[in-house]
Design an enzyme around this catalytic site. Structure first.
Site, short mmCIF file in Angstrom:
data_model
loop_
_atom_site.label_atom_id
_atom_site.label_comp_id
_atom_site.label_asym_id
_atom_site.label_seq_id
_atom_site.Cartn_x
_atom_site.Cartn_y
_atom_site.Cartn_z
N ASP A 1 -14.13 0.45 18.87
CA ASP A 1 -15.58 0.38 18.63
C ASP A 1 -16.21 -0.73 19.48
O ASP A 1 -15.73 -1.86 19.50
CB ASP A 1 -15.84 0.11 17.15
CG ASP A 1 -17.31 0.21 16.78
OD1 ASP A 1 -18.08 0.80 17.57
OD2 ASP A 1 -17.69 -0.29 15.71
N SER B 1 -14.20 -7.07 13.85
CA SER B 1 -13.48 -6.32 12.83
C SER B 1 -12.39 -7.23 12.26
O SER B 1 -12.68 -8.36 11.87
CB SER B 1 -12.92 -5.02 13.42
OG SER B 1 -12.34 -4.22 12.43
N THR B 2 -11.16 -6.78 12.26
CA THR B 2 -10.07 -7.54 11.64
C THR B 2 -9.96 -8.94 12.23
O THR B 2 -9.81 -9.10 13.44
CB THR B 2 -8.74 -6.80 11.83
OG1 THR B 2 -8.89 -5.45 11.41
CG2 THR B 2 -7.63 -7.48 11.05
N MET C 1 -9.32 -3.94 15.24
CA MET C 1 -8.59 -2.72 15.56
C MET C 1 -9.52 -1.69 16.18
O MET C 1 -10.72 -1.68 15.95
CB MET C 1 -7.96 -2.14 14.29
CG MET C 1 -6.93 -3.04 13.63
SD MET C 1 -6.35 -2.35 12.07
CE MET C 1 -5.61 -0.83 12.66
N HIS D 1 -17.01 -4.95 10.72
CA HIS D 1 -16.32 -3.94 9.92
C HIS D 1 -15.78 -4.62 8.66
O HIS D 1 -14.94 -5.51 8.74
CB HIS D 1 -15.15 -3.33 10.70
CG HIS D 1 -15.56 -2.62 11.93
ND1 HIS D 1 -14.66 -2.27 12.92
CD2 HIS D 1 -16.77 -2.16 12.36
CE1 HIS D 1 -15.29 -1.64 13.89
NE2 HIS D 1 -16.58 -1.56 13.58
#
Length: 202
Positions: free
Chosen positions: A143, A23-24, A140, A50
């Site tokens: 998940d 993600s991030t 973040m 993501h």
């Protein structure tokens, strides 16, 4: 940092997939991982990132140009090829069936995400137990954390990114808290582990 927990023996069967969830802050890490893969790489690479809708195809082009690997965003069920990278498309989960084929799903979001890392990891734990090397990268939320544990319980080595190299240590941090990671590594450590696990077929 290195291995901190061994819940299951080192997987003895050769992995069928390398699976990456991020993600991030993860795209540059994914780029470094793909760039460092042994060539030719003997299995498909599956990824869930993501990212805002509309950007995954641009990311696939960037990764392909930067790494020299064929990177795809599947739009229909497909049979993945060794050495190819497959990124989950916008608004659909990516999963693997018992025959090793890629399938797409419109199932509800998980952890407010679709595609969700958890969906891919869970499908791999169910269909290819003990035969996946999964990596949970910076990002973040939570998940993928629980389902990284499912892969660990199935007999897989599992990897979470360490805090020092993470932009946000949410997802990998939660996996570590749950005991889901058999290895906690920075990106360069992940490349070394991948090389060691896949050396026999390269």
């Amino acid at each position: 940092t290195g291995e901190i927990r061994r819940a299951t023996p080192l997987a003895t069967r050769f992995p069928a997939f390398l699976a990456i969830g991020g993600s991030t802050g993860a795209p540059p890490v994914i780029k470094s991982l793909l760039s460092g893969l042994p060539r030719p790489f003997p299995v498909p690479v599956l990824g869930v990132q993501h990212i805002s809708p509309g950007f995954v195809r641009g990311m696939s082009r960037w990764l392909g140009e930067a790494t020299g690997l064929p990177v795809h965003v599947p739009t229909r069920p497909t049979t993945p090829e060794p050495g190819h990278v497959y990124l989950a498309p916008d608004r659909q989960h990516l999963a693997v069936d018992a025959q090793g084929g890629l399938i797409l799903s419109d199932a509800p979001p998980e952890h407010s995400m679709r595609p969700a890392i958890s969906y891919l990891f869970r499908s791999l734990a169910e269909t290819h137990p003990g035969r996946v090397l999964p990596l949970l990268l910076t990002g973040m939320g939570e998940d993928g954390a629980v389902d990284l544990g499912r892969l660990r319980d199935s007999g897989c080595d599992t990897v979470a990114q360490d805090a020092a190299s993470s932009v946000v240590h949410g997802m990998p941090g939660r996996a570590i808290e749950l005991g889901a990671a058999t290895h906690v590594l920075p990106p360069e450590g992940m490349v070394a582990l991948i090389t060691a696990r896949f050396r026999r077929r390269v």
